[in-house]
Scaffold this active site. Structure first.
Site, short mmCIF file in Angstrom:
data_model
loop_
_atom_site.label_atom_id
_atom_site.label_comp_id
_atom_site.label_asym_id
_atom_site.label_seq_id
_atom_site.Cartn_x
_atom_site.Cartn_y
_atom_site.Cartn_z
N LYS A 34 -16.89 1.21 7.17
CA LYS A 34 -18.05 0.68 6.41
C LYS A 34 -17.99 -0.98 6.76
N LEU A 38 -11.99 -3.68 11.57
CA LEU A 38 -11.18 -2.47 11.57
C LEU A 38 -9.90 -2.72 10.76
N GLY A 39 -8.99 -1.88 10.47
CA GLY A 39 -7.85 -2.09 9.76
C GLY A 39 -7.60 -1.99 8.44
N GLY A 40 -8.59 -1.62 7.85
CA GLY A 40 -8.35 -1.40 6.10
C GLY A 40 -7.88 -2.31 5.46
N SER A 145 -7.60 3.46 -0.66
CA SER A 145 -7.49 3.19 -2.00
C SER A 145 -8.12 1.92 -2.37
N GLU A 203 5.55 -6.72 -17.58
CA GLU A 203 6.08 -5.42 -16.90
C GLU A 203 6.24 -4.50 -17.95
N MET A 318 2.05 5.11 -1.28
CA MET A 318 0.83 4.49 -0.69
C MET A 318 1.35 3.47 0.33
N HIS A 444 29.22 -8.39 15.77
CA HIS A 444 29.34 -9.14 14.63
C HIS A 444 29.14 -10.65 15.14
P1 FAD Z 1 -6.93 1.98 3.97
O1 FAD Z 1 -6.00 1.08 4.61
O2 FAD Z 1 -7.12 1.49 2.25
O3 FAD Z 1 -8.04 2.28 4.62
C1 FAD Z 1 -9.15 2.78 4.45
C2 FAD Z 1 -10.57 2.36 4.94
O4 FAD Z 1 -11.82 3.05 4.98
C3 FAD Z 1 -11.16 0.83 4.53
O5 FAD Z 1 -11.12 0.18 5.77
C4 FAD Z 1 -12.20 1.43 3.98
O6 FAD Z 1 -13.39 0.48 4.14
C5 FAD Z 1 -12.67 2.73 4.71
N1 FAD Z 1 -13.79 3.29 3.98
C6 FAD Z 1 -13.78 3.82 2.73
N2 FAD Z 1 -14.84 4.81 2.52
C7 FAD Z 1 -15.48 4.83 3.48
C8 FAD Z 1 -16.59 5.38 3.91
N3 FAD Z 1 -17.34 6.19 2.88
N4 FAD Z 1 -17.05 5.28 5.03
C9 FAD Z 1 -16.68 4.17 5.96
N5 FAD Z 1 -15.50 3.85 5.62
C10 FAD Z 1 -14.91 4.01 4.48
N6 FAD Z 1 1.89 -0.66 2.79
C11 FAD Z 1 2.86 -0.93 3.51
O7 FAD Z 1 3.58 0.07 4.39
N7 FAD Z 1 3.65 -2.27 3.77
C12 FAD Z 1 3.16 -3.41 3.27
O8 FAD Z 1 3.83 -4.46 3.45
C13 FAD Z 1 2.09 -3.19 2.42
N8 FAD Z 1 1.58 -4.29 1.74
C14 FAD Z 1 0.49 -4.29 1.01
C15 FAD Z 1 0.07 -5.32 0.27
C16 FAD Z 1 -1.06 -5.44 -0.63
C17 FAD Z 1 -1.56 -6.32 -1.34
C18 FAD Z 1 -1.75 -4.03 -0.83
C19 FAD Z 1 -2.78 -3.77 -1.37
C20 FAD Z 1 -1.34 -2.84 -0.06
C21 FAD Z 1 -0.06 -3.03 0.72
N9 FAD Z 1 0.68 -1.64 1.44
C22 FAD Z 1 1.63 -1.75 2.11
C23 FAD Z 1 -0.19 -0.39 1.28
C24 FAD Z 1 -1.33 -0.19 2.48
O9 FAD Z 1 -1.99 -1.33 2.63
C25 FAD Z 1 -1.77 1.07 2.52
O10 FAD Z 1 -0.94 2.12 2.31
C26 FAD Z 1 -2.63 1.39 3.66
O11 FAD Z 1 -3.42 0.43 3.98
C27 FAD Z 1 -3.15 2.90 3.54
O12 FAD Z 1 -3.86 3.29 4.53
P2 FAD Z 1 -5.18 4.06 4.69
O13 FAD Z 1 -5.50 4.38 6.05
O14 FAD Z 1 -4.79 5.40 3.93
O15 FAD Z 1 -6.45 3.44 4.05
P1 NAD Z 2 3.19 -0.16 -8.61
O1 NAD Z 2 3.11 1.27 -8.85
O2 NAD Z 2 4.20 -0.49 -7.47
O3 NAD Z 2 3.46 -1.10 -9.77
C1 NAD Z 2 2.71 -1.10 -10.83
C2 NAD Z 2 3.59 -1.53 -12.23
O4 NAD Z 2 2.58 -1.90 -13.06
C3 NAD Z 2 4.59 -0.55 -12.63
O5 NAD Z 2 5.69 -0.97 -12.43
C4 NAD Z 2 3.94 -0.30 -14.19
O6 NAD Z 2 4.85 0.10 -14.96
C5 NAD Z 2 3.23 -1.77 -14.32
N1 NAD Z 2 2.33 -1.16 -15.45
C6 NAD Z 2 1.13 -0.45 -15.52
N2 NAD Z 2 0.65 -0.75 -16.72
C7 NAD Z 2 0.85 -1.75 -17.40
C8 NAD Z 2 0.51 -2.31 -18.43
N3 NAD Z 2 -0.37 -1.89 -19.42
N4 NAD Z 2 1.18 -3.50 -19.04
C9 NAD Z 2 2.32 -4.02 -18.02
N5 NAD Z 2 2.68 -3.34 -16.89
C10 NAD Z 2 1.96 -2.14 -16.67
O7 NAD Z 2 1.58 -0.72 -7.99
P2 NAD Z 2 1.49 -1.91 -7.40
O8 NAD Z 2 2.24 -3.18 -7.29
O9 NAD Z 2 -0.08 -2.05 -7.87
O10 NAD Z 2 1.29 -1.60 -5.79
C11 NAD Z 2 0.15 -0.68 -5.43
C12 NAD Z 2 0.67 0.17 -4.09
O11 NAD Z 2 0.54 -0.53 -3.12
C13 NAD Z 2 2.09 0.73 -4.34
O12 NAD Z 2 2.06 2.10 -4.36
C14 NAD Z 2 2.68 0.21 -3.13
O13 NAD Z 2 3.01 1.04 -2.46
C15 NAD Z 2 1.55 -0.34 -2.24
N6 NAD Z 2 2.21 -1.65 -1.63
C16 NAD Z 2 3.22 -1.66 -0.87
C17 NAD Z 2 3.93 -2.85 -0.40
C18 NAD Z 2 4.99 -2.64 0.66
O14 NAD Z 2 5.19 -1.66 1.01
N7 NAD Z 2 5.68 -3.94 0.74
C19 NAD Z 2 3.24 -3.98 -0.75
C20 NAD Z 2 2.25 -3.98 -1.74
C21 NAD Z 2 1.70 -2.96 -2.11
#
Ligand code: FAD
Ligand code: NAD
Length: 466
Positions: A34, A38-40, A145, A203, A318, A444
């Site tokens: 959408k 690309l790249g989500g 998500s 937290e 995720m 090392h």
């Molecule tokens: P997404 O990457 O969410 O992609 C979904 C795509 O589908 C989007 O581009 C969206 O626009 C598109 N889409 C949705 N509905 C429609 C539709 N009906 N029609 C057309 N297109 C649509 N994970 C890691 O492993 N390492 C990290 O360091 C890491 N850091 C993160 C940091 C942050 C701040 C966040 C928020 C997430 C992070 N994550 C990390 C999690 C990671 O981004 C997600 O797990 C990953 O992007 C999931 O991939 P996906 O392909 O399932 O979906």
């Molecule tokens: P998370 O589930 O890691 O952490 C959410 C935290 O919010 C939990 O510890 C929970 O106890 C707390 N919380 C919930 N309700 C609360 C409340 N009412 N008051 C205070 N604390 C509360 O979720 P996130 O940090 O939002 O990350 C979302 C997803 O994105 C994760 O599943 C993660 O895997 C992915 N992500 C991955 C990376 C990475 O791989 N380095 C980086 C960023 C995000």
């Protein structure tokens, strides 16, 4: 109406990898996204931009706190916030450009628009200019998500923000309260604390990064606290308020005592929810669970056998690399291959400094399930490499089966843990023993030697190196 072998909906790490693997296997493939780029989430507002800012702010903090001891004197260290964000945007655009190249190279058709199922077999794609219909023999839903919130907390995207808005701020915030001390919470806290924002984490649980082995969260808490982050565990947020200039957050501690804080921004990081809005699932027989995640079997097939789903939209970890594995699995399953993902062997990484990385079972899991284990733990402070680089925080911890020596879990907090964890993944995937792991040679001095020492300790031998 154009017909495809495979239509992939969503271009995040799940979708783009699924599309590339499908095309490599000879299928006529289309990917629908959408947004323009690309790249989500991962490439545009997740993994990549956060890591770019984490790296920039890490350099800034090192210049402030470590350079002098290394014998490097700088007259003035100044933060150029817009340049930092500009570089982050350039890193993102290089990555999205790379994906454009890969789509062309693999002859994948790219359609821009929102994809919506009309029924089990037809998809409507709508953008500003037109609406078209396509069909495909197989569909792969990879729609990802979106940030969740909690009752009483309304994300206004100005004062009460998520990680997405934090990645496009115009100026350095003076103060920020982060709701949630999970992965996003601690990564964002690190970024802003390092550049001088006053950061508080609220937290609910009694640990940071509570989903990982608790030793890691405890150690990370000490390190982040030392760096000046105000961390309040066992605090539940129940309400926020915002005005043009500031926001307020209301919370209770575990005894029910109420308190409140004001900040320039409140960043909500309490988890993410499946994104299926506009996808038209109600026009299909695809089933979702009570939280909205699409239900799939071990082949990632939904209740409609030619509609598969992968990545964040089906729940589980995720993580980008989990979505990627599922993308490959589905393309190869359609191709008649037998594939399996060992979910417990998917590593988790937190990109604070030091980094935190984990694979396999946590100590809490083994205890809860009465699984016997030996622990081997070696501190970075005893590593020659860590001393040379002044990165002495953290430890490597391995959990090992006492009878056969099988590696059950590897948990690291320390410099370059994100890269070190690959070794733990191999150890578990190939079911090798702790002895196999300590008998191989480690260069090392390297941070990886901390793992060798941990395997030695878990096997009943003492450490041999410094
Ligand atoms: P997404 O990457 O969410 O992609 C979904 C795509 O589908 C989007 O581009 C969206 O626009 C598109 N889409 C949705 N509905 C429609 C539709 N009906 N029609 C057309 N297109 C649509 N994970 C890691 O492993 N390492 C990290 O360091 C890491 N850091 C993160 C940091 C942050 C701040 C966040 C928020 C997430 C992070 N994550 C990390 C999690 C990671 O981004 C997600 O797990 C990953 O992007 C999931 O991939 P996906 O392909 O399932 O979906
Ligand atoms: P998370 O589930 O890691 O952490 C959410 C935290 O919010 C939990 O510890 C929970 O106890 C707390 N919380 C919930 N309700 C609360 C409340 N009412 N008051 C205070 N604390 C509360 O979720 P996130 O940090 O939002 O990350 C979302 C997803 O994105 C994760 O599943 C993660 O895997 C992915 N992500 C991955 C990376 C990475 O791989 N380095 C980086 C960023 C995000």
């Amino acid at each position: 109406m154009e017909q495809y072998d495979i239509a992939v909906i969503g271009s995040g790490p799940g979708g783009y990898v699924a599309a590339i693997r499908s095309a490599q296997l000879g299928y006529k493939t289309v990917i629908i996204e959408k947004y323009d780029s690309l790249g989500g989430t991962c490439t545009n507002v997740g993994c990549i931009p956060t890591k770019a800012l984490l790296d920039s702010t890490h350099h800034y903090a090192e210049a402030h706190h470590k350079f002098q001891e290394h014998g490097i004197k700088l007259d003035q260290i100044e933060l150029d916030f817009s340049q930092m964000y500009k570089r982050k945007a350039e890193v993102v655009s290089k990555n999205t450009g790379g994906l454009d190249f890969l789509m062309n190279k693999n002859k994948i058709t790219r359609l821009k628009g929102t994809a919506s199922f009309v029924n089990n077999t037809t998809l409507k794609i709508t953008n500003e200019a037109e609406s078209i219909h396509i069909t495909a023999q197989n569909y792969i839903v990879a729609t990802g998500s979106k940030p969740s919130t909690i009752p009483g907390v309304e994300i206004d995207k100005k004062r009460i923000i998520t990680s997405t808005e934090a990645l496009s701020l115009n100026e350095k915030p003076k103060s920020m309260v982060i709701i949630g001390g999970g992965v996003i919470g601690v990564e964002m806290a690190s970024i802003f604390n390092r550049i001088g924002t006053q950061v508080t984490i609220l937290e609910y649980a009694d640990h940071l990064i509570a989903a990982m082995d608790h030793d890691l969260g405890k150690n990370l808490q000490k390190i982040l606290k030392k760096e000046g982050i105000d961390i309040r565990l066992n605090h539940a947020v129940y309400k926020t308020e915002s005005s043009d200039s500031e926001a307020k957050v209301f919370f209770k501690d575990k005894n029910g005592a109420e308190d409140q804080l004001e900040a320039e921004h409140i960043l909500v990081a309490v988890g993410r929810s499946p994104y299926t809005k506009g996808l038209g699932l109600e026009n299909t027989e695809v089933q979702t669970d009570e939280r909205g995640f699409i239900k799939v079997n071990e082949n990632n097939q939904t209740s409609v056998s030619h509609i598969y789903a992968i990545g964040d939209v089906i729940g589980g970890a995720m993580l980008a690399h989990k979505a990627e594995e599922e993308g490959v699995l589905v393309a190869e399953t359609i191709n008649g291959q037998k594939r399996h993902i060992h979910y417990s062997r998917i590593p988790s990484v937190v990109y604070t400094w030091p980094e935190v990385a984990s694979v396999g079972y946590s100590e809490e899991y083994l205890k809860k399930n009465n699984i016997p284990y030996n622990v081997g733990k070696f501190p970075f402070s005893a590593s020659a490499r860590a001393r040379a680089s002044m990165d002495m925080d953290g430890f490597a911890k391995v959990l090992v089966d006492p009878k056969y020596g099988e590696v059950l879990g590897v948990h690291i907090i320390g410099a370059r843990a994100a890269d070190l964890i690959a070794q733990g993944v191999i150890a578990q995937e190939y079911e090798v023993t702790a002895e196999d792991m300590f008998r191989i040679s480690y260069a090392h001095p390297t941070y990886s030697e901390t793992l060798k020492e941990a395997y030695l300790i878990a096997s009943g031998q003492g450490a041999v190196n410094i």
